[in-house]
Motif scaffolding. Structure first.
Motif, PDB file in Angstrom:
ATOM      1  N   TYR A   7       0.721   5.021   6.085  1.00 11.31           N
ATOM      2  CA  TYR A   7       2.037   4.527   5.722  1.00 11.31           C
ATOM      3  C   TYR A   7       3.066   5.186   6.623  1.00 11.31           C
ATOM      4  O   TYR A   7       2.915   6.322   7.045  1.00 11.31           O
TER       5      TYR A   7
ATOM      6  N   LYS B   1       7.255   6.118   6.966  1.00 11.35           N
ATOM      7  CA  LYS B   1       8.437   6.283   6.117  1.00 11.35           C
ATOM      8  C   LYS B   1       9.638   6.711   6.947  1.00 11.35           C
ATOM      9  O   LYS B   1       9.599   7.728   7.639  1.00 11.35           O
TER      10      LYS B   1
ATOM     11  N   GLU C  86      14.214   5.775   2.673  1.00  6.98           N
ATOM     12  CA  GLU C  86      13.509   4.544   2.335  1.00  6.98           C
ATOM     13  C   GLU C  86      12.155   4.881   1.737  1.00  6.98           C
ATOM     14  O   GLU C  86      11.652   5.996   1.883  1.00  6.98           O
ATOM     15  N   GLY C  87      11.550   3.896   1.063  1.00  4.55           N
ATOM     16  CA  GLY C  87      10.196   4.096   0.591  1.00  4.55           C
ATOM     17  C   GLY C  87       9.193   3.907   1.715  1.00  4.55           C
ATOM     18  O   GLY C  87       9.493   3.281   2.727  1.00  4.55           O
ATOM     19  N   PRO C  88       7.987   4.453   1.559  1.00  6.43           N
ATOM     20  CA  PRO C  88       6.942   4.247   2.573  1.00  6.43           C
ATOM     21  C   PRO C  88       6.582   2.769   2.690  1.00  6.43           C
ATOM     22  O   PRO C  88       6.679   2.015   1.723  1.00  6.43           O
TER      23      PRO C  88
ATOM     24  N   PHE D  29       3.477   0.170   4.341  1.00  7.45           N
ATOM     25  CA  PHE D  29       2.105   0.132   4.815  1.00  7.45           C
ATOM     26  C   PHE D  29       2.065  -0.179   6.315  1.00  7.45           C
ATOM     27  O   PHE D  29       2.791  -1.029   6.819  1.00  7.45           O
TER      28      PHE D  29
ATOM     29  N   PHE E  99       2.249   9.031   6.733  1.00  2.00           N
ATOM     30  CA  PHE E  99       1.393   9.571   5.686  1.00  2.00           C
ATOM     31  C   PHE E  99       0.012   8.927   5.782  1.00  2.00           C
ATOM     32  O   PHE E  99      -0.120   7.712   5.885  1.00  2.00           O
TER      33      PHE E  99
ATOM     34  N   ASP F 170       0.390  15.409   3.395  1.00  2.00           N
ATOM     35  CA  ASP F 170       1.778  15.857   3.378  1.00  2.00           C
ATOM     36  C   ASP F 170       2.656  15.190   4.430  1.00  2.00           C
ATOM     37  O   ASP F 170       3.879  15.379   4.428  1.00  2.00           O
TER      38      ASP F 170
END
Lengths: 112, 113
Positions: free
Chosen positions: A36, A38, A42-44, A46, A89, A104
């Protein structure tokens, strides 16, 4: 015990060069791996994934390699672009889709 | 399609106060998840749901409760907020199957004083 590890907190590369982000895992029951991306605030989102029955998956500039024997996967970005600068991630999932385990993250900076 | 939305975007609480975070998705996904992200760390799963009316504990469930009364909504509750719950909270949803990616909301930044 951290089951998914991204040992490099940060990576800096020049525009046009290859970026290689690494991820290690310990649980042999993981059967699917996802990356992912990010951006701040913002959100992660795909990016790309790979099943444990494969050793490579490619999507445009992004390629993920899986080495099951070493419990290691890597994300290659070629060529790297400034817009790729983000936190990446690595995530792993077992047969039960509710159980995703994230690393992490690695902060990638692509310099123009 | 709005995708996954989260309400509110920001919130400041005092220790001991309660609040509910709302997550909504319009993709007809069966699975929904709540994560928290602390500085320098990855996303840690708090609770998840594999269908309407069902919930399950994730990696760090203590201090949180959830409910999935409707398929499109997943609520995360803090009954008595603590400073250790200061974090960014992300909701996500997906189709069933380990090969399906999760779609994330924009996050809620919560500060507990």
């Amino acid at each position: 015990d951290q089951q998914v590890k991204q040992n490099s907190p940060s990576l800096s590369v020049q525009e046009g060069r290859i970026s290689i982000l690494n991820c290690d895992y310990t649980n042999s029951m993981f059967d699917y791996f996802l990356w992912y991306k990010k951006y701040p605030a913002e959100g992660p989102t795909f990016l790309i994934s790979i099943s444990s029955i494969k050793d490579k998956n490619e999507d445009g500039r992004f390629t993920v390699f899986l080495n099951k024997s070493a419990k290691h996967l890597s994300l290659h970005i070629v060529p790297s672009q400034p817009g790729d600068s983000a936190v990446y991630f690595c995530a792993a999932r077992g047969a039960r889709a509710g159980k995703s385990t994230f690393g992490d993250g690695t902060t990638l900076t692509v310099k123009p | 399609n709005a995708g996954v939305t989260q309400t509110p975007k920001f919130r400041v609480l005092k220790t001991g106060q309660s609040m509910t975070l709302l997550c909504a998705q319009d993709m007809n996904h069966e699975y929904m998840y709540w994560y928290r992200q602390d500085p320098g760390m990855g996303l840690r799963l708090i609770h998840y749901s594999v269908g309407e009316g069902t919930t399950a504990k994730g990696e760090v469930p203590d201090g949180y409760n959830v409910s999935r009364l409707k398929k499109q909504n997943f609520l995360l509750g803090l009954e008595s907020a603590a400073p250790s719950q200061t974090s960014v909270y992300f909701c996500a949803s997906s189709y069933p199957g380990s090969h399906n990616e999760q779609f994330f909301g924009p996050g809620t930044r919560l500060t507990v004083l």
